[in-house]
Structures are given as structure tokens and as C-alpha cells.
Scaffold this motif. Structure first.
Motif, mmCIF file in Angstrom:
data_model
loop_
_atom_site.group_PDB
_atom_site.id
_atom_site.type_symbol
_atom_site.label_atom_id
_atom_site.label_comp_id
_atom_site.label_asym_id
_atom_site.label_seq_id
_atom_site.Cartn_x
_atom_site.Cartn_y
_atom_site.Cartn_z
ATOM 1 N N LEU A 209 43.706 45.025 32.743
ATOM 2 C CA LEU A 209 45.031 44.396 32.715
ATOM 3 C C LEU A 209 45.674 44.463 34.092
ATOM 4 N N LEU A 210 45.530 45.610 34.776
ATOM 5 C CA LEU A 210 46.088 45.704 36.127
ATOM 6 C C LEU A 210 45.446 44.654 37.027
ATOM 7 N N ALA A 211 44.130 44.518 36.888
ATOM 8 C CA ALA A 211 43.430 43.528 37.714
ATOM 9 C C ALA A 211 43.927 42.116 37.392
ATOM 10 N N LEU A 212 44.119 41.836 36.111
ATOM 11 C CA LEU A 212 44.654 40.526 35.717
ATOM 12 C C LEU A 212 46.031 40.337 36.345
ATOM 13 N N GLY A 213 46.779 41.456 36.411
ATOM 14 C CA GLY A 213 48.110 41.395 36.999
ATOM 15 C C GLY A 213 48.056 41.063 38.477
ATOM 16 N N PHE A 214 47.049 41.597 39.154
ATOM 17 C CA PHE A 214 46.936 41.261 40.578
ATOM 18 C C PHE A 214 46.717 39.772 40.753
ATOM 19 N N GLY A 215 46.082 39.152 39.747
ATOM 20 C CA GLY A 215 45.942 37.707 39.784
ATOM 21 C C GLY A 215 47.203 36.999 39.310
ATOM 22 N N GLU A 216 48.243 37.781 39.054
ATOM 23 C CA GLU A 216 49.551 37.280 38.628
ATOM 24 C C GLU A 216 49.503 36.455 37.355
ATOM 25 N N LEU A 217 48.638 36.859 36.440
ATOM 26 C CA LEU A 217 48.619 36.188 35.142
ATOM 27 C C LEU A 217 49.854 36.595 34.349
ATOM 28 N N PRO A 218 50.666 35.640 33.912
ATOM 29 C CA PRO A 218 51.859 36.012 33.139
ATOM 30 C C PRO A 218 51.472 36.611 31.794
ATOM 31 N N ARG A 219 52.312 37.548 31.328
ATOM 32 C CA ARG A 219 52.034 38.165 30.047
ATOM 33 C C ARG A 219 52.676 37.347 28.931
ATOM 34 N N ARG A 220 52.415 37.737 27.701
ATOM 35 C CA ARG A 220 53.038 37.136 26.520
ATOM 36 C C ARG A 220 52.701 35.660 26.297
ATOM 37 N N TYR A 221 51.489 35.255 26.701
ATOM 38 C CA TYR A 221 51.038 33.895 26.388
ATOM 39 C C TYR A 221 49.743 33.979 25.608
ATOM 40 N N ALA A 222 49.643 33.156 24.556
ATOM 41 C CA ALA A 222 48.408 33.138 23.790
ATOM 42 C C ALA A 222 47.330 32.330 24.511
#
Ligand code: HEM
Ligand SMILES: [Cu+2]
Length: 772
Positions: free
Chosen positions: A494-507
Motif C-alpha cells: 500500500l505504501l508503494a501504491l501511495g508513492f505512485g499517488e494512487l488515490p484511496r477509496r476507489y473501487a
């Protein structure tokens, strides 16, 4: 897929499985009990059933209420966990194929609320109820009946909060039987999809009546929590036994005291904010409407509860860590007092950071800056705790039982969670990462890492005390390992996904994130398996575990850590089963600090002359060792230069760095000087803290750490094979340095011992007698 059928079905199946298992275990349960008798009563015995039902619903015994709390929290955790697994299932594919987007919204809402409100505190309150009175030498909690009331408010609260699912199941069943008004009535109640933060205006404008039920449920749970907290405070303050003063209060009770204090300040505020929200929704008040207080008011009120809440759920786990860790390393907690101070500091500071959740809402920048300051400052007491835990482990006799494995895993994930939190506290970073998976990764590293891991550790640690039996230790170790690996894989992704700036709370999400999302989901399923294994171990061992025959299950007497709850247990074993208490071993726990001048640090104050002499000698031998080491290192480095993997230009740069005219010779002189002074002195200072007591181990570990810095500083653009060679040469050169330095210092000590000055000045020498 139909969520209601799946989730309701999964829970029903789990419940059925458990019941079947219990019945089965009971049926083949005519086996010896811990007391040597045989259990003959069956669950189908009606009078037995009635008796048990009456006992468990009316009990005011702190231990039984504790167990009720723990069972309730476990059920909530499983329910919230199913939500989490369902989310990860959805995220296996970039499109919302498994559930609808609306269902996904409901899932992250109910997952968050169930976990934060109905799982963590109930379980911790259960643990506190069970062991705190034993630790405090109190007869019971201060208000036993209130205690029961506090607990019994929780089941209706959970039911209210999660009535949406119940209503949907009812609607589908009714719809199938007789489609009519009743079915549609239940049909409109859906689990809300507004996020666990219930942000206005979304939460005020959505018509779903289930939101009102949810708010009432949350309010009720808040009342229950406050009741529990009052009971803890009064118990700790007034019910302590004669010989339990403030100075020898155990660390777990300290943590519960501070936690309960936070609850008393935070939860009433949440209650008021919720009532205002209910009024806005149903009676057209304008607390959070544009015409009234505005939507941001909710965020202020919510986070003024919300941030202390994260510490309310964190502090009991920190308390468990501080309590359990020493038991498995055989020495007392390092810096006990500083852990208490840091707990208090966290308690105070946690109320001053709430607006860091609102950096992107457009509040006044000057205001934001002050919140940034305090948010970064609150990392200090948390770090103090971590350092004290690590120092407690350091040099201890680590026993890798399941609870210890979990402690280690917890510290690791907590450090990751804490450091990523400090970054988030910086406004510019938060503006980029707010609302991305980075935030989810950050807080799950903490909430998922330390909280359930310490609960699992506690469940293993006290299992013999609560059930009178031993759990399956091998399975427990495997389970602990699985849980840790699962957590790291999931939330690291999840942290790695965050580095890619993927927004949360989307299906739905862009395809390029799919591989990492899948890794995260697989990790989550591993966690799920680990949880089921734990459940299995707990239930199975309850009937089949080896009965406890010696209350000192953890070999605590040897290190003087046989605390009151175990003494109580021993007493009980003796009274019930005539189990003889074992004799405590005279060997005592190794002190983490001492007034005895012959132990630990050299006798500074009593003999300054000796100190001066030893400093001079140390300096001399340090310089000599440094010189020898640096020369040995030089040999390797120049060989490296000949082979072509080390560039002498590095020395030129070094001389320029210190401001001398750039030449190899000048650089080399600086190098030699540094090797003789700075690094030698540093080694002298650090040697005591480096792993191992053996000369070679200490010196080589020190040199290995230093070589990293050297490799970066002297790097001159090598690549490929040359780079590998460069690193190898650097490492070997430093090892020689470490051996030379440590060897010389050891020689100095040897000389000194010969002279009989009697100074055993720390360093790389062997520990004094009786040190271990
Ligand atoms: C004690 C354990 C902690 C827990 C349980 C926790 C939990 C959380 C949660 C649930 C959120 C998400 C808020 C949202 O949904 O918008 C969050 C965000 C945040 N946390 Fe933590 N946290 C903890 C420790 C820390 C620490 C030590 C720091 C910093 C020193 C920190 C700084 C932040 C910041 C700045 C945010 C805001 C992120 C944003 O604006 O989106 N947290 N935390
Ligand atoms: Cu916060």
C-alpha cells in the motif's frame, strides 16, 4: 455478487462451524480435565445451559467481564475483517467486477468503524479487566456492576451501527417470502458508504436512515467506553493493594491510566458532535450547514476526538509491549520512567495535533504551521518508547516464543508506520499524499502492526493463566510468522501504491497498479489465514492443550519477573489442585541501571585521578589502534587501486573537503588522522553498545557500519563489476581496521589488568562476573 448473501452467509457459516466444533469437542470431551476429573455434562443439558446463560449475562466478576469483552471484540474483529477481505477481493481487478462501487463504499466505511470502535477498545478493555485488578492486588474493579453495564451496552451498539446488513438480509428473506411493505421498509436501510470519518455535508444530505442508526450506535458505544474508562481510573487510583504505590505501579497499568484519561476528554466530545449531526439530519438544525457552523466544523470536532483516539488504541498496545518484552529477554524494562513520561507526553500532545488531518481543507496557513510543529513533536515520545524497547532487547537473553516474535514484528512495523507518519505531518508532503494509499499504508502499519500483534502476543502469554492449559506452541510460532509476513507484504504494497499517488477509496483504478494491488490482496489473505489459525489454536487448545502443572510457565521466577497475576494463578493452582509452588531461583534479573560502582560504568566520582589516567591511556591506545587499523586498511585500498576498482581521486576530494590544497598526500594524511582520532574515539564510546562481547565481533560490526559511509563518500562512479569489487575492497579494508583497532584496545585492557589497576572500563572486554 450480492454482498448481503455473501457476507451474511460467510458469518453464518463461520458461526455454524464454531458451534459444530464446540459440540464436537464437547462430545469427545470426556477426557481428563486439568484437575484430573472428567467432564460429564453435555451442552444439551438444559439446566446446565440455563445456569451458564444466567451466569454469563449477570456476572459482575472482573475476569468474566474481561472474557466477555474479549469475545465481543473478537467477533467484531472477524466481522470487520471480513469487510477488509471483501475489499481486497474487489481490488484484485482494476474494474469493479466483484462488488458494485456502492458496496465498496459501504465496505470501507463499515470496516473502518468496526475495527476502530468495536474491535480495539473492547479487546483492550477485556485484557485490562482481566489482569489489571490482579496486577494491582485489587479485589475487583472499583464499580463491578457499572462494569457489567459498560459491557452490555456494546452488543446493542454494534447491532445499531451495523444494522444495515441485518436489514438487508431481512429484506431479502422477506422479499422472497412475501414481497410487501415490510420488505421495502427494510430494503431502504443500507450500510452507509460515507467513510468512517462521516464527513459533512455527505453525512447530512444522504437520506439513508441507517446513518441515523449508525450514529446512535456510535453514541452508545461512546457511553460504554466512558463508563469503562471511569472504572479503570478509579480502580487504578483507589483500589491498589497496600504494597502497590505510584512508584512501583506496573507499566501496563500506567498505560491504561493514561488511555482512560484520554477517553474521558475525547469521547464526550464525539458524543456531542454526533448529537449535533443527528439534529442536523432530523430536525433541520444548522450546526454543520453552510448557513450555520459550516462543513469544516465537523472535521474540527471529529478530529479532536479522532487523533486522540488513535493514541487511545495505541497506548494499551504500547503498554503490553513494555510489559511483555522484558519477560522474554530476561531483563527489566530499560528506562521505565521515561516510558511512563513518554506515555504522559503523548497523552497531552495528542490533543494538539488534530488539524494535521485537515491540511488540505484550506484552513489558515499560520494555523497549519503550528499543527505541523506539534505533529512532528509527538513523534519524539513515540520514538523514546521504541528506543527503550530496542535497548531492552539489546544484550538480553532473547527467547523466541510466539509472543516475542510478535513483539519483534510489532516494533518493526511500528517504526515504519511512525516514520511515514512524520513525513505526513509535514504540510508539503501531506498535500501530495493526502487521500492516497500512502496514508492507508502509514496508519495500517501502525494499527495493523502493533495493535493486533500485541493482542495476539497477550493472548499467548496469558493463555495458560486464563484457561489452565497450554496452547500449541509450534502452531503459534508459525501463526505469528505468517501474520507478520502478511502484514508487511500487504501494507508495504500500500505504501508503494501511495508513492505512485494512487488515490484511496476507489473501487476502480488504472491498470498499471494492478500487480501491486494483487500482491497486497494476497498478503491480506495470508493475514486472514493467520487469524483463522489463531482462532483454531485458541479453541482447540482449550480442550486439548496440555494442562498447566507449574504456574511458572514462562520461567519468570529465574529473572525475578514473576508478577502478581502469576502469583495469583499459582495460588489458585495450589488451592485447587494442590500443585506445589516451585522455589524461586536466587539468580536475579540483570539491572538496567545501578548504583553499584563496580557494576556498569566506571567509578567516575570516587576516583577522578583514575579516570584521568584511564582517559589518557585510552586515548593513547585508541590512537595507536587507529593507526594500525588505518595502515592495514591502506594496504587493501592501494591494492584495490592497483586492481582498478578503487580510485585514489577519493583522497584528493577528501583533502578538498577539509579545506587543504587538493592532493593525494594531503588527503591521505587527513585519512590517517581521522582513523587515529575520530573513528577510534567513536569506537571507544560505542563499543559497549555494539553486538557481541568478543573482540572480533565488536570491531568488525563497527567497521561494517562505517564502511557504508566510506563507500558513499569515496565513490567515484564505478559500475558493474568494478562497483562490486569496490564495495568488497571497502568492506575488507574496514574489517581490517576494526580488527586492528579492537585488538589494540583489548591489548591495552590486558596490560591494565596485568598492572592490577582493577579498572574494567567497559569496551570490548568480557562482561564482569555475574553480568549475565
Ligand atoms: C498511534 C498510532 C497511529 C494511528 C492509529 C494513526 C491513524 C491514522 C489514521 C486512521 C489516519 C487516516 C485519516 C484519514 O482517513 O484521513 C491517519 C492519518 C494521519 N496520521 Fe496517523 N496514526 C498514528 C500515528 C501517527 C503519527 C505518529 C503521526 C505523526 C507524527 C501521524 C500523522 C498522521 C497525519 C499527518 C495524518 C494525516 C493524513 C492525511 O492528511 O490524509 N500519525 N493516521
Ligand atoms: Cu491525527
Amino acid at each position: 455478487m450480492n454482498r448481503v448473501l455473501v457476507e451474511g452467509g460467510a458469518l453464518a457459516a463461520l458461526a455454524l462451524l464454531l458451534v459444530a466444533f464446540v459440540l464436537y469437542a464437547r462430545r469427545c470431551g470426556d477426557r481428563p480435565r486439568a484437575d484430573g476429573g472428567y467432564s460429564r455434562r453435555s451442552v444439551f443439558d438444559r439446566s446446565f445451559l440455563r445456569e451458564q446463560l444466567l451466569r454469563w449475562t449477570t456476572t459482575t466478576d472482573h475476569r468474566e467481564i474481561g472474557i466477555l469483552y474479549i469475545l465481543f471484540g473478537t467477533v467484531a474483529a472477524l466481522w470487520g475483517g471480513v469487510d477488509g477481505m471483501m475489499m481486497r477481493l474487489e481490488l484484485l481487478t482494476p474494474e469493479a467486477t466483484v462488488w458494485s462501487e456502492q458496496t465498496y463504499n459501504a465496505l470501507f466505511t463499515t470496516h473502518g468503524l468496526t475495527m476502530l470502535i468495536f474491535f480495539v477498545l473492547p479487546v483492550f478493555f477485556g485484557v485490562g479487566n482481566y489482569v489489571l485488578p490482579l496486577l494491582l492486588d485489587a479485589d475487583d474493579m472499583a464499580f463491578p456492576r457499572l462494569n457489567a453495564v459498560g459491557f452490555w451496552l456494546l452488543p446493542p451498539a454494534l447491532l445499531l451501527a451495523r444494522f444495515g446488513l441485518v436489514a438487508q438480509v431481512a429484506a431479502q428473506v422477506l422479499g422472497a417470502v412475501s414481497p410487501g411493505q415490510l420488505a421495502t421498509l427494510f430494503g431502504v436501510m443500507e450500510e452507509p458508504g460515507i467513510g468512517w470519518t462521516l464527513y459533512t455535508p455527505l453525512s447530512t444530505t444522504q437520506a439513508n436512515p441507517q446513518i441515523d442508526f449508525l450514529l446512535l450506535g456510535l453514541h452508545l458505544s461512546g457511553i460504554a467506553t466512558v463508563i469503562g474508562a471511569i472504572n479503570f481510573v478509579v480502580t487504578i487510583v483507589y483500589e491498589r493493594g497496600e504494597d502497590v504505590g505510584w512508584s512501583n505501579l506496573d507499566i501496563l497499568s500506567w498505560n491504561f491510566l493514561v488511555t482512560s484519561g484520554l477517553v474521558l476528554f475525547a469521547f464526550p466530545l464525539l458524543g456531542s458532535a454526533i448529537v449535533m449531526l443527528l439534529l442536523d439530519r432530523n430536525f433541520a438544525t444548522t450546526f454543520y450547514a453552510v448557513s450555520g457552523g459550516g462543513a469544516i466544523l465537523w472535521q474540527h470536532l471529529f478530529w479532536f476526538w479522532g487523533h486522540p483516539e488513535v493514541y487511545i488504541i495505541f497506548l494499551p498496545s504500547a503498554g503490553l509491549m513494555s510489559f511483555l518484552l522484558p519477560k522474554f529477554v530476561g531483563r527489566s524494562l530499560f528506562g521505565f520512567r521515561y516510558i511512563v513520561y513518554s506515555t504522559l507526553a503523548i497523552g497531552v500532545l495528542s490533543f494538539g495535533v488534530w488539524a494535521h488531518h485537515m491540511f488540505t481543507t484550506g484552513i489558515d496557513p499560520r494555523l497549519k504551521a503550528s499543527f505541523m510543529g506539534i505533529s512532528i513533536a509527538i513523534a519524539v515520545p513515540s520514538a523514546i518508547k521504541t528506543f527503550n524497547w530496542i535497548t531492552t532487547i539489546w544484550d538480553g537473553e532473547v527467547r523466541l516464543a510466539a509472543p516475542m516474535l510478535l513483539c519483534l514484528g510489532s516494533i518493526g512495523t511500528f517504526v515504519v508506520g511512525g516514520v511515514t507518519g512524520v513525513f505526513l505531518a509535514a504540510i508539503p508532503v501531506d498535500i501530495i499524499y493526502h487521500g492516497t494509499y500512502y496514508v492507508v499504508g502509514h496508519f495500517h502499519m501502525i494499527v495493523m502492526g502493533i495493535i493486533p500483534m500485541m493482542m495476539l502476543a497477550a493472548s499467548y502469554y496469558w493463555y495458560p493463566l486464563i484457561t489452565g492449559r497450554l496452547y500449541d506452541r509450534r502452531l503459534a510460532k508459525f501463526q505469528a510468522g505468517l501474520f507478520i509476513v502478511g502484514s508487511v507484504v500487504t501494507f508495504g504494497s500500500l505504501l508503494a501504491l501511495g508513492f505512485g499517488e494512487l488515490p484511496r477509496r476507489y473501487a476502480n483504478y488504472p491498470v498499471e497498479f494492478a500487480p501491486l494491488q494483487r500482491v497486497a490482496s494476497v498478503g491480506a489473505f495470508v493475514i486472514g489465514v493467520a487469524v483463522l489459525l489463531w482462532l483454531y489454536n485458541m479453541v482447540w487448545s482449550y480442550w486439548n492443550g496440555k494442562p498447566v502443572e507449574d504456574a511458572d510457565v514462562w520461567d519468570l521466577k529465574r529473572t525475578g519477573q514473576f508478577t502478581r497475576e502469576w502469583a495469583w494463578f499459582e495460588d489458585r493452582l495450589e488451592r485447587r489442585y494442590a500443585v506445589e509452588p516451585t522455589e524461586p531461583d536466587p539468580e536475579t534479573v540483570r539491572p538496567s541501571s545501578t548504583d553499584d560502582p563496580s557494576v556498569g560504568s566506571p567509578d567516575v566520582l570516587r576516583d577522578p585521578r583514575g579516570l584521568v589516567r584511564s582517559v589518557l591511556a585510552d586515548t593513547l591506545y585508541g590512537a595507536l589502534g587507529g593507526l594500525l587499523g588505518t595502515l592495514a586498511m591502506t594496504g587493501v585500498l592501494f591494492t584495490g587501486a592497483l586492481v582498478g576498482v578503487f580510485d585514489l581521486r577519493g583522497f584528493v576530494e577528501l583533502s578538498e573537503l577539509v579545506g587543504v590544497e587538493g592532493s593525494i598526500a594531503a588527503g591521505y594524511a587527513v585519512f590517517l588522522l581521522g582513523g587515529m582520532t575520530t573513528w577510534a574515539i567513536l569506537f571507544r564510546a560505542l563499543a559497549e553498545y555494539l553486538p557481541g562481547r568478543l573482540l572480533v565481533v565488536t570491531g568488525v560490526s563497527y567497521a561494517t557500519i562505517m564502511s557504508l559511509g566510506f563507500a558513499v563518500a569515496f565513490y567515484t562512479g564505478q559500475s558493474g563489476l568494478a562497483l562490486v569489487g569496490y564495495l568488497a575492497f571497502v568492506l575488507v579494508a574496514h574489517w581490517l581496521y576494526g580488527i586492528g583497532l579492537a585488538g589494540t584496545l583489548r591489548y591495552a585492557e590486558y596490560r591494565r589488568d596485568l598492572e592490577g589497576s582493577g579498572m574494567s572500563g567497559g569496551g570490548s572486554g568480557d562482561p564482569p562476573e555475574g553480568d549475565r
